[in-house]
Design a protein around this motif. Structure first.
Motif, PDB file in Angstrom:
ATOM      1  N   PHE A  11       0.841  -1.188   0.000  1.00 56.96           N
ATOM      2  CA  PHE A  11       0.000   0.000   0.000  1.00 56.96           C
ATOM      3  C   PHE A  11       0.882   1.247   0.000  1.00 56.96           C
ATOM      4  O   PHE A  11       1.095   1.896   1.025  1.00 56.96           O
ATOM      5  N   VAL A  12       1.356   1.584  -1.188  1.00 59.47           N
ATOM      6  CA  VAL A  12       2.299   2.709  -1.312  1.00 59.47           C
ATOM      7  C   VAL A  12       1.850   3.734  -2.340  1.00 59.47           C
ATOM      8  O   VAL A  12       2.504   4.772  -2.496  1.00 59.47           O
ATOM      9  N   TYR A  13       0.735   3.482  -3.022  1.00 59.35           N
ATOM     10  CA  TYR A  13       0.323   4.365  -4.106  1.00 59.35           C
ATOM     11  C   TYR A  13      -0.805   5.297  -3.662  1.00 59.35           C
ATOM     12  O   TYR A  13      -1.667   4.936  -2.870  1.00 59.35           O
ATOM     13  N   ASP A  14      -0.773   6.504  -4.187  1.00 60.14           N
ATOM     14  CA  ASP A  14      -1.814   7.487  -3.876  1.00 60.14           C
ATOM     15  C   ASP A  14      -3.117   7.190  -4.608  1.00 60.14           C
ATOM     16  O   ASP A  14      -4.179   7.685  -4.226  1.00 60.14           O
ATOM     17  N   TRP A  15      -3.013   6.407  -5.673  1.00 55.69           N
ATOM     18  CA  TRP A  15      -4.187   5.978  -6.440  1.00 55.69           C
ATOM     19  C   TRP A  15      -3.764   4.813  -7.307  1.00 55.69           C
ATOM     20  O   TRP A  15      -2.583   4.658  -7.638  1.00 55.69           O
ATOM     21  N   ALA A  16      -4.715   3.956  -7.664  1.00 50.87           N
ATOM     22  CA  ALA A  16      -4.429   2.844  -8.573  1.00 50.87           C
ATOM     23  C   ALA A  16      -5.687   2.489  -9.337  1.00 50.87           C
ATOM     24  O   ALA A  16      -6.801   2.556  -8.799  1.00 50.87           O
ATOM     25  N   SER A  17      -5.524   2.116 -10.600  1.00 43.35           N
ATOM     26  CA  SER A  17      -6.645   1.614 -11.393  1.00 43.35           C
ATOM     27  C   SER A  17      -6.707   0.099 -11.239  1.00 43.35           C
ATOM     28  O   SER A  17      -5.870  -0.512 -10.568  1.00 43.35           O
ATOM     29  N   LYS A  18      -7.662  -0.520 -11.860  1.00 46.93           N
ATOM     30  CA  LYS A  18      -7.677  -1.974 -11.939  1.00 46.93           C
ATOM     31  C   LYS A  18      -6.585  -2.429 -12.911  1.00 46.93           C
ATOM     32  O   LYS A  18      -6.039  -1.642 -13.688  1.00 46.93           O
TER      33      LYS A  18
END
Length: 339
Positions: A192-199
């Protein structure tokens, strides 16, 4: 001036819209020349061969010939996806198949997302009115991914968008304000290191970190550098990306396929890409050629040969040749359609 507009004929029928006063009325055109217009409150789109229809006191699904797929027993329901839909009456939420068989029954306090890659997320509305993820079920209604508090989705509503919860064997989770992915065994696959993620789409997902967007694979390896101001997930081999407030398209190698000149781009569906240019929407193809003129206030995606648009603050429908049927003025952000 046309008075009716038709979509693609599929399995013996097509969607048809006609003018009814100032409004547009949606119906079904059969291959024998008969047009059926329902006195319904809502007539949705066909998926998996069935369309949701709501009348004053009942809800159900129509087949392509305009006949009920099974008894109208419910109050509300979703579109079918992967041959499954969630419907509800006054007491329960049901998982049903395309034949109307009730596969699983839940308390009415539960809500569910549509299926993606064979799984659907189930959430519980608690006493505070907040949604709490209960887990993921398979198409037989069995819990295959139970809820683990450690990996609770903080706000399920935050993930209800164009991106699905589960794809390519990974579940997208937001924890402590950061995005990552777990697998069906509740093992963290991407931290869990990203500010946002897509599928993930075909093994690639868009991510945001340190205010820059790029793409990773399912092993958390960067496959397209985080060098963009914004990005969306891949669809049909292309992904919309933004540089210096202009959008273009790249392929899976990060190569530019459509120049950065648009104010916004949607994903490519059946070779068509919604594009915003000079404050008006149109459609382009994978080569960047204009296939629908830039003259609309809003534009949706084509489905069965028809697309919803807003033209000079009026709702409308266009077909794949660009022929348009325009209805009444809009109220708020809603299409003023008679379904």
């Amino acid at each position: 001036m046309i008075s009716e507009i038709y979509g693609d004929y599929i399995d013996g029928s097509s969607i048809v819209y006609r003018k009814k006063g100032l409004f547009l009325e949606k119906g079904l055109s059969l291959d024998n020349g008969l047009n059926i217009f329902l006195s319904s409150k809502y007539f949705g789109d066909y998926y998996c061969g069935l369309a949701p229809v709501e009348f004053d006191h009942s809800f159900g699904y129509l087949k392509r010939d305009g006949t009920p797929a099974f008894d109208f027993l419910y109050k509300i329901g979703d579109d079918f996806k992967e041959d499954r839909a969630f419907v509800s009456d006054n007491n329960y939420l049901f998982l049903i198949d395309i034949f109307g068989n009730q596969i699983k029954q839940f308390k009415l306090s539960f809500t569910a997302n549509q299926f993606s890659n064979g799984l659907a997320r189930i959430s519980l509305l608690n006493n505070n009115g907040n949604l709490k993820t209960d887990g993921f079920i398979d198409k037989d209604g069995r819990y295959v991914v139970p809820c683990i508090a450690e990996y609770m989705i903080e706000d399920p509503l935050d993930l209800i968008d164009d991106n699905d919860d589960y794809s390519d064997g990974l579940i997208r989770i937001k924890q402590n304000g950061k995005y990552g992915f777990i697998d069906e065994n509740i093992s963290v696959r991407i931290p869990f290191v990203y500010d946002w993620a897509s599928k993930f789409v075909s093994g690639t997902a868009a991510v945001k970190k340190d205010n820059k967007f790029g793409f990773i694979n399912t092993h958390n390896e960067i496959v397209v550098p985080l060098s963009f101001d914004s990005a969306k997930c891949f669809s049909e081999g292309l992904a919309p990306v933004c540089k210096s407030e202009k959008w273009g398209m790249i392929n899976s190698f990060g190569q530019t396929c459509i120049d950065y000149k648009y104010s916004n781009l949607g994903k490519m569906i059946n070779g068509k890409i919604p594009a915003l240019f000079n404050n008006l929407w149109g459609m382009i193809n994978a080569e960047g050629q204009t296939i629908t003129p830039f003259k609309y206030d809003k534009i949706d995606y084509f489905h069965e040969g028809l697309c919803k648009v807003v033209y000079k603050k009026r709702n409308g429908i266009i077909n794949s040749t660009g022929t348009a049927l325009i209805g009444s003025l809009l109220y708020g952000n809603e299409y003023n359609l008679v379904n």
